[in-house]
Scaffold this active site. Sequence first.
Site, PDB file in Angstrom:
ATOM      1  N   TYR A  59      88.360  56.344  -9.250  1.00  0.00           N
ATOM      2  CA  TYR A  59      86.960  56.346  -8.851  1.00  0.00           C
ATOM      3  C   TYR A  59      86.446  54.921  -8.954  1.00  0.00           C
ATOM      4  O   TYR A  59      86.626  54.265  -9.985  1.00  0.00           O
ATOM      5  CB  TYR A  59      86.152  57.267  -9.772  1.00  0.00           C
TER       6      TYR A  59
ATOM      7  N   ASP B   8      89.781  47.288 -10.919  1.00  0.00           N
ATOM      8  CA  ASP B   8      88.480  47.835 -11.273  1.00  0.00           C
ATOM      9  C   ASP B   8      88.504  48.100 -12.777  1.00  0.00           C
ATOM     10  O   ASP B   8      89.041  49.102 -13.227  1.00  0.00           O
ATOM     11  CB  ASP B   8      88.220  49.124 -10.474  1.00  0.00           C
TER      12      ASP B   8
ATOM     13  N   LYS C 283      79.446  48.685 -17.066  1.00  0.00           N
ATOM     14  CA  LYS C 283      79.373  49.475 -18.301  1.00  0.00           C
ATOM     15  C   LYS C 283      79.151  48.618 -19.563  1.00  0.00           C
ATOM     16  O   LYS C 283      78.024  48.235 -19.834  1.00  0.00           O
ATOM     17  CB  LYS C 283      80.569  50.409 -18.386  1.00  0.00           C
TER      18      LYS C 283
HETATM   19  C1  LIG Z   1      81.728  54.075 -13.697  1.00  0.00           C
HETATM   20  C2  LIG Z   1      82.702  53.424 -12.807  1.00  0.00           C
HETATM   21  C3  LIG Z   1      82.311  52.779 -11.622  1.00  0.00           C
HETATM   22  C4  LIG Z   1      80.905  52.842 -11.103  1.00  0.00           C
HETATM   23  O1  LIG Z   1      79.981  52.209 -11.919  1.00  0.00           O
HETATM   24  P1  LIG Z   1      78.425  52.623 -11.766  1.00  0.00           P
HETATM   25  O2  LIG Z   1      77.740  51.678 -12.709  1.00  0.00           O
HETATM   26  O3  LIG Z   1      78.327  54.050 -12.143  1.00  0.00           O
HETATM   27  O4  LIG Z   1      78.053  52.370 -10.353  1.00  0.00           O
HETATM   28  C5  LIG Z   1      83.267  52.093 -10.900  1.00  0.00           C
HETATM   29  N1  LIG Z   1      84.549  52.060 -11.305  1.00  0.00           N
HETATM   30  C6  LIG Z   1      84.966  52.676 -12.426  1.00  0.00           C
HETATM   31  C7  LIG Z   1      86.395  52.572 -12.841  1.00  0.00           C
HETATM   32  C8  LIG Z   1      84.063  53.392 -13.204  1.00  0.00           C
HETATM   33  O5  LIG Z   1      84.503  54.033 -14.284  1.00  0.00           O
END
Ligand SMILES: *Cc1c(COP(=O)(O)O)cnc(C)c1O
Length: 425
Positions: free
Chosen positions: A142, A237, A265
Site C-alpha cells: 500500500y 516506500d 508517519k
Molecule cells: C500509511 C502509508 C502510506 C500513506 O500515508 P498517508 O499519510 O496515510 O497518506 C504510504 N505508504 C505506506 C507504506 C504506508 O504505510
Amino acid sequence: MNKSQELFEKAKKIIPGGVNSPVRAFRSVGGTPFFTKKALGAKLTTADETELIDYVCTWGPAIHGHDHPQIREAISKALHHGTSFGTPGPDEVEMAELLVDLVPSVEKVRMCNSGTEATMSCIRLARGFTGRSKIIKFAGCYHGHVDSLLVKAGSGALTFGNPDSAGIPESFARETIVLPYNDLSVVKSALSQNDNQVAAIIVEPYPANCGFILPKDGYLEGLRKICSENKVILIFDEVMTGFRISLGGVQQRTGITPDLTAMGKIIGGGLPVGAFGGKSDIMDYLAPLGPVYQAGTLSGNPLAMAAGIASLKLLKESTPYDFLDELGKQFSTGVKNIADQYSIPLQVPQVGSMFSLFFSEKPVHNLEDALASNADQFKHIFQICLKNGVYLPPSAYETCFISTAHEKKDITNSLEKLEKAFSAI
Ligand SMILES: *Cc1c(COP(=O)(O)O)cnc(C)c1O
C-alpha cells in the site's frame, strides 16, 4: 447505546461511513468502532472511559507513545511563533538536515503533508527523470491512495475486498504493472517485456499493509541490481518502516540503498507530514530547479516540523531500538507459545516493534499467502482482546506496533488476554 455508538450513529449521517479513513470503520472485524477521547502513553481512553492498551499507535507514527511530553512541549513552543508562514522557515532546514543525516540514500529532501503525497511525488519525479511512463508495484503493498498505486493495494483497500478503486481510469491503471512480492524472476520478465518503458519500481521494503511480510534472502539486493542494470528508479516506500525498523529504516538495516525514499508517519510526531528524498541529481529535477512540478501550501508547516524534529531527536538520543525489539520478541514469542498450547496454527513475523498475526500453517511470503490465512480467527481474537482492554489493529491484514511507552507488564497483561481469547477459539 454507549457514547461511541451514539457518536457513530451521528457521524454516519454526515461523514461517509462515519469515518475519515476507511479502516477505522471496523468493517472487517465487525461491530461499531470505539471513539477515542484521549490518548496518553501506551493507552487510549474511549468516549465511554474504557482504557485500552494500544497496538495500533495511530497506524505507526506514535513510536514514543501518545502525547510524549517533549513533543508536546515542542509544539506548544512553536505555537507562540505562528501556525503557518508561507515562506521558508528555520525548522524546515533543521528537519532536512536530520533526514539527510539519518537516511542513508537521502542527499536532498522535500517536505509534503502525507505519505500519499510523498509516494505520488516519487512516481512523478521518476517518470519526469527517466522520460518513461510505466511503473512496477507489488500486490499487497500500500502506497497511499495515489491513482496509479491503488492497484492491488494493501491496507483498507485489501480489507474491503475491492483492491481496485472505482474512479481510476483504466488507462491510468494500464501504466501500473502489478507483480507478486518476493519473486525476482517475474520482475526480470516484466522488464524484458516492457523494455525501456519502466520508470520505477516502488516497494515497501518490509510490506506492512497486508500483515507484516519479510523479504526472502537476496530479494531486496536483487531488486537493487535489476533496477541499476535497467536504469529503473528504485523507490523504497519507508512511510511505515522509516525510523521504526532502525533510525535509517530498512535501508540502513539491510545496507541496500534505493534511489528515492518516501517517508511519513513518525517524522511528523503525530502531526500530518510526509517527505521524499534521494539522490541529488534526481531531486534537482523538481521545480523550481527542474521540470517536475510539486508544491504544497502547508508543506514544511512550523508546528509539524517542531513535532517531527522533537520526535526524531528523541529517537537519536534514546536509541530505543533494542528495547523495542525486546518488547516485540516478548509479544511474538508469547503469543506463539499460546497458539502452540491450543494447537492453533499461527505465524508471527516480527522485527523490532512491528509484527503481525497470521493464522496460517505456512510462513507468509506474499499477498496470496496472507489472503490464505484464517481471517475469521483473527476477527474472533480481535473482539475478545478488545472486550478485555487490548486494542489490536481492526483487520487481519494490518501490522501491530509497539511504542517506547509500552512496558513489559503491558505486554504480559496483553498476553494474558490473548490466552483467554485463544482458549475460546
Ligand atoms: C500509511 C502509508 C502510506 C500513506 O500515508 P498517508 O499519510 O496515510 O497518506 C504510504 N505508504 C505506506 C507504506 C504506508 O504505510
